[in-house]
Motif scaffolding. Structure first.
Motif, PDB file in Angstrom:
ATOM      1  N   GLU A   1      -5.862  -4.165   7.140  1.00  0.00           N
ATOM      2  CA  GLU A   1      -4.711  -3.385   7.598  1.00  0.00           C
ATOM      3  C   GLU A   1      -4.472  -2.158   6.729  1.00  0.00           C
ATOM      4  N   LEU A   2      -4.924  -2.218   5.484  1.00  0.00           N
ATOM      5  CA  LEU A   2      -4.890  -1.078   4.573  1.00  0.00           C
ATOM      6  C   LEU A   2      -6.292  -0.925   3.991  1.00  0.00           C
ATOM      7  N   LEU A   3      -6.821   0.289   4.056  1.00  0.00           N
ATOM      8  CA  LEU A   3      -8.160   0.553   3.533  1.00  0.00           C
ATOM      9  C   LEU A   3      -8.046   1.345   2.238  1.00  0.00           C
TER      10      LEU A   3
ATOM     11  N   GLY B   1       3.547  -9.219  -3.440  1.00  0.00           N
ATOM     12  CA  GLY B   1       2.710  -8.078  -3.779  1.00  0.00           C
ATOM     13  C   GLY B   1       1.569  -7.911  -2.776  1.00  0.00           C
ATOM     14  N   LEU B   2       0.567  -7.146  -3.165  1.00  0.00           N
ATOM     15  CA  LEU B   2      -0.575  -6.859  -2.302  1.00  0.00           C
ATOM     16  C   LEU B   2      -1.858  -7.150  -3.056  1.00  0.00           C
ATOM     17  N   GLY B   3      -2.640  -8.105  -2.571  1.00  0.00           N
ATOM     18  CA  GLY B   3      -3.948  -8.384  -3.145  1.00  0.00           C
ATOM     19  C   GLY B   3      -5.013  -7.561  -2.444  1.00  0.00           C
ATOM     20  N   VAL B   4      -5.963  -7.039  -3.202  1.00  0.00           N
ATOM     21  CA  VAL B   4      -6.995  -6.163  -2.634  1.00  0.00           C
ATOM     22  C   VAL B   4      -8.369  -6.816  -2.796  1.00  0.00           C
ATOM     23  N   ILE B   5      -9.095  -6.880  -1.697  1.00  0.00           N
ATOM     24  CA  ILE B   5     -10.437  -7.457  -1.654  1.00  0.00           C
ATOM     25  C   ILE B   5     -11.462  -6.353  -1.919  1.00  0.00           C
TER      26      ILE B   5
ATOM     27  N   ASP C   1       3.587   3.100   4.778  1.00  0.00           N
ATOM     28  CA  ASP C   1       3.279   3.105   6.191  1.00  0.00           C
ATOM     29  C   ASP C   1       4.156   2.065   6.878  1.00  0.00           C
ATOM     30  N   ALA C   2       3.582   1.131   7.619  1.00  0.00           N
ATOM     31  CA  ALA C   2       4.381   0.132   8.340  1.00  0.00           C
ATOM     32  C   ALA C   2       4.549  -1.155   7.546  1.00  0.00           C
ATOM     33  N   TYR C   3       4.146  -1.157   6.281  1.00  0.00           N
ATOM     34  CA  TYR C   3       4.095  -2.389   5.506  1.00  0.00           C
ATOM     35  C   TYR C   3       5.139  -2.376   4.395  1.00  0.00           C
ATOM     36  N   THR C   4       5.779  -3.518   4.211  1.00  0.00           N
ATOM     37  CA  THR C   4       6.830  -3.663   3.214  1.00  0.00           C
ATOM     38  C   THR C   4       6.471  -4.791   2.261  1.00  0.00           C
ATOM     39  N   PHE C   5       6.679  -4.552   0.967  1.00  0.00           N
ATOM     40  CA  PHE C   5       6.390  -5.547  -0.061  1.00  0.00           C
ATOM     41  C   PHE C   5       7.615  -5.722  -0.948  1.00  0.00           C
ATOM     42  N   ASP C   6       7.804  -6.939  -1.422  1.00  0.00           N
ATOM     43  CA  ASP C   6       8.962  -7.224  -2.270  1.00  0.00           C
ATOM     44  C   ASP C   6       8.840  -6.585  -3.639  1.00  0.00           C
ATOM     45  N   VAL C   7       7.607  -6.413  -4.101  1.00  0.00           N
ATOM     46  CA  VAL C   7       7.374  -5.829  -5.427  1.00  0.00           C
ATOM     47  C   VAL C   7       6.284  -4.765  -5.317  1.00  0.00           C
ATOM     48  N   PRO C   8       6.333  -3.726  -6.138  1.00  0.00           N
ATOM     49  CA  PRO C   8       5.362  -2.618  -6.029  1.00  0.00           C
ATOM     50  C   PRO C   8       4.085  -2.875  -6.822  1.00  0.00           C
ATOM     51  N   PHE C   9       3.528  -4.077  -6.649  1.00  0.00           N
ATOM     52  CA  PHE C   9       2.362  -4.480  -7.430  1.00  0.00           C
ATOM     53  C   PHE C   9       1.161  -4.679  -6.515  1.00  0.00           C
ATOM     54  N   VAL C  10       0.036  -4.076  -6.904  1.00  0.00           N
ATOM     55  CA  VAL C  10      -1.226  -4.198  -6.189  1.00  0.00           C
ATOM     56  C   VAL C  10      -2.247  -4.744  -7.170  1.00  0.00           C
ATOM     57  N   SER C  11      -3.035  -5.725  -6.753  1.00  0.00           N
ATOM     58  CA  SER C  11      -4.052  -6.254  -7.665  1.00  0.00           C
ATOM     59  C   SER C  11      -5.295  -5.379  -7.635  1.00  0.00           C
ATOM     60  N   ALA C  12      -5.939  -5.231  -8.778  1.00  0.00           N
ATOM     61  CA  ALA C  12      -7.174  -4.453  -8.863  1.00  0.00           C
ATOM     62  C   ALA C  12      -8.243  -5.105  -8.001  1.00  0.00           C
ATOM     63  N   PRO C  13      -9.084  -4.308  -7.317  1.00  0.00           N
ATOM     64  CA  PRO C  13     -10.094  -4.867  -6.418  1.00  0.00           C
ATOM     65  C   PRO C  13     -11.317  -5.361  -7.173  1.00  0.00           C
TER      66      PRO C  13
ATOM     67  N   ASP D   1      -5.714 -14.609   8.649  1.00  0.00           N
ATOM     68  CA  ASP D   1      -5.112 -15.739   9.348  1.00  0.00           C
ATOM     69  C   ASP D   1      -3.979 -16.377   8.559  1.00  0.00           C
ATOM     70  N   SER D   2      -3.905 -16.102   7.258  1.00  0.00           N
ATOM     71  CA  SER D   2      -2.813 -16.650   6.442  1.00  0.00           C
ATOM     72  C   SER D   2      -1.494 -15.936   6.690  1.00  0.00           C
ATOM     73  N   GLY D   3      -1.551 -14.743   7.277  1.00  0.00           N
ATOM     74  CA  GLY D   3      -0.341 -14.000   7.580  1.00  0.00           C
ATOM     75  C   GLY D   3       0.044 -12.942   6.568  1.00  0.00           C
ATOM     76  N   VAL D   4      -0.693 -12.820   5.448  1.00  0.00           N
ATOM     77  CA  VAL D   4      -0.367 -11.784   4.462  1.00  0.00           C
ATOM     78  C   VAL D   4      -1.040 -10.475   4.872  1.00  0.00           C
ATOM     79  N   THR D   5      -0.554  -9.372   4.327  1.00  0.00           N
ATOM     80  CA  THR D   5      -1.162  -8.068   4.595  1.00  0.00           C
ATOM     81  C   THR D   5      -2.558  -8.017   3.977  1.00  0.00           C
ATOM     82  N   VAL D   6      -3.524  -7.545   4.752  1.00  0.00           N
ATOM     83  CA  VAL D   6      -4.916  -7.530   4.310  1.00  0.00           C
ATOM     84  C   VAL D   6      -5.295  -6.125   3.854  1.00  0.00           C
ATOM     85  N   ALA D   7      -5.692  -6.004   2.591  1.00  0.00           N
ATOM     86  CA  ALA D   7      -6.147  -4.729   2.029  1.00  0.00           C
ATOM     87  C   ALA D   7      -7.561  -4.900   1.505  1.00  0.00           C
ATOM     88  N   VAL D   8      -8.442  -3.953   1.834  1.00  0.00           N
ATOM     89  CA  VAL D   8      -9.847  -4.062   1.444  1.00  0.00           C
ATOM     90  C   VAL D   8     -10.305  -2.750   0.829  1.00  0.00           C
ATOM     91  N   ARG D   9     -11.054  -2.870  -0.265  1.00  0.00           N
ATOM     92  CA  ARG D   9     -11.577  -1.697  -0.957  1.00  0.00           C
ATOM     93  C   ARG D   9     -13.037  -1.456  -0.629  1.00  0.00           C
TER      94      ARG D   9
END
Length: 386
Positions: free
Chosen positions: A155-157, A73-77, A43-55, A128-136
């Motif tokens: 920002e990502l569901l 990467g992308l951390g998922v809550i 979508d509109a989000y870019t990451f340096d590495v294709p890694f997502v943490s398990a929620p 507020d930290s400025g990183v992309t927010v992903a929530v599960r």
């Protein structure tokens, strides 16, 4: 051609493959790993590495999610975990680890009521930290929780269960039609896990921006008899992505692999089979920033009636204790396992030879050895069955 075998009179089964049954085939041309680009765009989000943490709360403290973003990467809550149930999040997680894997403690902690205001406060801290927010959220609670987490800054569901369908039906409740639901949201949705071509295609048609293949680390094989062959399933879902791309005249849906991924080699093979990115669980649990401090459990472990996950310590090599990447007995303690920074886990330098540190470096070297410099072209690498 699909390979079917007869398992009895009138009953056939498809022959499928796990990631550890395939290997990459190098070409005549190699590259320098310094020239490899591992960036990933969704979508509109870019990451340096294709890694997502398990929620899971075993990973996702606010500190971990923020650091995951800083490392590319992308951390998922997990909205249904402990974040919104306990003011003292660190204390709640510590109770789980101090009881040495006792599931009843985790179930007790998950039984506390969900405080939506507390959950929103913690999501806002990450935002507020400025990183992309992903929530599960789970399919069962997506309708009521999605508006809460999106308002808080998601920002990502992720609509994520061990297995998911395009329409969730339950007695006494209104069915969740994902096509209607996703269409009502302004936030991109990543949905999963899926185990076959048809479900993946249905979710793509429902409007998902990404599809999760597999169901992570859990006890589904032992409890419900479902054991997803990741190499085959990733390839099947990649085929659904290709067919959907043709069907829509250009809408690309991303594929995330979630299961049987413990080393940089597993990451490389998942992408080679057709994944755009990977969901990482136990291999990140040794990071000092991880909530479990060397212990790992999936979000399904806290289910009040039918848990499908185990709370286990992670060995010094990053694997769950019991076996390491080679199948040999693993050793070490959870305290030893948590002594490594997330930066070292992802970017090195590494002092172990099994591909469980410097995951980005391992992926880059695999791509370079096979002659590829970007993730999309690497999906075309030759594969061999072992």
């Amino acid at each position: 051609m699909r390979d079917y075998v007869e398992i009895g009179v009138g009953r056939e089964a498809r022959r499928t493959y796990d990631l550890n049954q395939i290997s990459l085939v190098p070409t005549r041309r190699t590259r320098s790993s310094k020239d490899v680009d591992t960036s990933w765009h969704i979508d509109a989000y870019t990451f340096d590495v294709p890694f997502v943490s398990a929620p899971t709360d075993a990973l996702a403290t606010p500190e971990f999610v923020i650091e995951m973003g800083k490392q590319g990467g992308l951390g998922v809550i997990n909205a249904e975990g402990l974040w919104g149930r306990h003011e003292d999040l660190e204390g709640a997680i510590a109770r789980v680890t101090e009881n040495f894997g006792d599931l009843s403690t985790l179930q007790e902690l998950h039984a506390a009521p969900l405080n939506e205001e507390l959950l929103a406060e913690r999501i806002a801290q990450v935002r507020d930290s400025g990183v992309t927010v992903a929530v599960r959220v789970s399919p069962q609670h997506a309708r009521e929780l999605a508006p809460v987490v999106i308002k808080a800054g998601a920002e990502l569901l992720f609509i994520h269960g061990t297995l998911i369908s395009a329409e969730h039906v339950q007695t006494g409740g209104e069915p969740l039609n994902l096509k209607e639901f996703i269409g009502s949201l302004d936030t991109p949705v990543i949905a999963g896990g899926v185990a076959d071509y048809t479900t993946a295609l249905h979710l793509m048609r429902a409007g998902a921006a990404g599809i999760i293949v597999g169901s992570g680390v859990n006890t589904n094989p032992e409890t419900v008899g479902i054991d997803i062959p990741m190499a085959t399933t990733i390839a099947d879902v990649a085929a659904a992505r290709r067919d959907y791309l043709d069907e829509t005249g250009g809408r690309y849906v991303h594929v995330l692999a979630d299961g049987d991924i413990f080393t940089s080699a597993d990451i490389a093979k998942a992408i080679a089979c057709g994944a755009d990115g990977v969901v990482l669980g136990p291999v990140l649990a040794r990071a000092a920033e991880a909530g479990g401090k060397g212990w790992y459990w999936p979000s399904t472990a806290g289910h009040p009636r039918f848990p499908r996950g185990i709370i286990e310590p992670v060995g010094v090599a990053g694997a769950l204790l019991g076996t390491d990447a080679s199948g040999a007995d693993a050793s070490g303690t959870a305290e030893d396992a948590s002594a490594t920074s997330l930066e070292v886990v992802l970017h090195g330098p590494s002092n172990e030879p099994l591909g469980e540190l410097n995951l980005v470096g391992g992926l880059k070297r695999a791509m370079a050895k096979c002659g590829y410099t970007d993730l999309k072209s690497f999906q075309k690498v030759g594969l061999a069955v072992r």
